[in-house]
Design an enzyme around this catalytic site. Structure first.
Site, short mmCIF file in Angstrom:
data_model
loop_
_atom_site.label_atom_id
_atom_site.label_comp_id
_atom_site.label_asym_id
_atom_site.label_seq_id
_atom_site.Cartn_x
_atom_site.Cartn_y
_atom_site.Cartn_z
N CYS A 98 23.27 -29.16 4.04
CA CYS A 98 22.65 -30.40 4.49
C CYS A 98 21.76 -30.12 5.68
CB CYS A 98 23.74 -31.41 4.87
SG CYS A 98 23.10 -32.97 5.54
N HIS B 175 21.02 -13.77 7.99
CA HIS B 175 19.98 -14.77 7.77
C HIS B 175 20.32 -15.74 6.65
CE1 HIS B 175 16.55 -12.24 9.82
NE2 HIS B 175 17.51 -12.60 10.65
N ASP C 146 19.22 -12.36 -0.42
CA ASP C 146 19.26 -12.35 -1.88
C ASP C 146 20.64 -12.11 -2.48
OD1 ASP C 146 19.59 -9.51 -1.55
OD2 ASP C 146 17.40 -9.30 -1.50
#
Length: 283
Positions: free
Chosen positions: A155, A147, A132
């Site tokens: 892409c 992460h 976040d």
């Protein structure tokens, strides 16, 4: 002084979850003086955070049951490369929903306190499994995202970060370089953590002298092994979490409580001892 019920049964580790009257709220975490002494001598501090930090402000772990329109979907069936290949529009729209949640959220007291803690140590690094970006928004500077970050886009085919693309109405949008589909820059199930960030995390865990594990269940590997690596290399390991985890029985100190309560109390305890004794820069 009342003891909080945790159901923990340590053999020899220090489990401390007492509370004392606090200014401005009902209870305040009483930080063990032994831990304060460890913090006063720490030179290299490493922090690992996960969903428990952000869940307190309404950003649920994506593995939990969703609400509203997304309640009928299993998040674990959406956050995989196979799910994206099968239904890229559905996955993109789910992440757009989560992006809106993140954009509306504000850092909580734990995020802010960690940003302040960073200023107190010669070396301080924050590893996060959260996507976040709230640590950076709270002011933390030395942050490694294990992460990814939901606000970034890359892409699907080439893995390159894409900041701008043609607004054609395609869902998901197309990569301006190769024409492939764009996806959020996050680590999905069935995907490894980014190589460089993972290597750095294990280097830091091997050399830190104090490790804070905050709001993590300690079951998602390979990140879950970081505090154990720190222990093996002689570091003091502090777990801050409301529930017991596989780390609880091994950690040097366990502060059983929510991050938004415990981390500010930890910061305040350090600051109080600094004003009462020597300044940290004089150690």
């Amino acid at each position: 002084m009342a003891q909080c019920p945790t159901g923990l049964a340590p053999k020899w580790k220090v489990i401390f979850c007492s509370f004392e009257p606090g200014r401005g709220r009902i209870n305040r975490m009483a930080i063990p003086p032994q831990l304060i002494e460890q913090l006063k001598t720490a030179k290299r501090v490493l922090v690992l955070t996960r969903a428990g930090v952000s869940a307190e402000i309404g950003i649920p772990p994506f593995s939990e049951v969703q609400t509203g329109l997304w309640a009928k979907f299993d998040p674990k069936q959406l956050a995989t490369p196979r799910a994206f290949r099968r239904n890229p529009r559905l996955v993109w729209e789910w992440y757009e929903y989560r992006r809106r949640l993140v954009a509306e959220a504000k850092p909580n007291r734990a995020h802010t306190a960690l940003a302040q803690l960073e200023k107190l140590f010669p070396e301080f690094h924050l590893l996060t499994q959260n996507i976040d970006g709230l640590h950076q928004r709270a002011g933390s500077r030395n942050v490694t995202e294990l992460h990814g970050n939901i606000s970034r886009t890359k892409c699907f085919d080439e893995g390159t970060i894409i900041s701008n693309w043609a607004k054609t109405g395609d869902v998901p949008p197309k990569c301006p370089n190769c024409g492939g589909l764009l996806r959020p820059d996050v680590v999905w199930f069935e995907e490894p953590m980014p190589e460089n960030e993972t290597a750095l995390a294990f280097q830091l865990s091997a050399r830190c002298d104090l490790f804070l594990s905050i709001g993590t269940s300690a079951i998602v590997y390979p990140a879950a092994s970081l505090p154990f690596d720190a222990l093996e290399n002689g570091a003091t390991v502090v777990e801050i979490n409301p529930q017991s985890t596989p780390l609880t029985g091994k950690a040097t100190f366990v502060l059983a409580g929510a991050a938004g309560m415990v981390v500010p109390d930890l910061l305040e305890s350090i600051q109080q001892t600094d004003t009462q004794g020597q300044a940290r820069g004089e150690r």
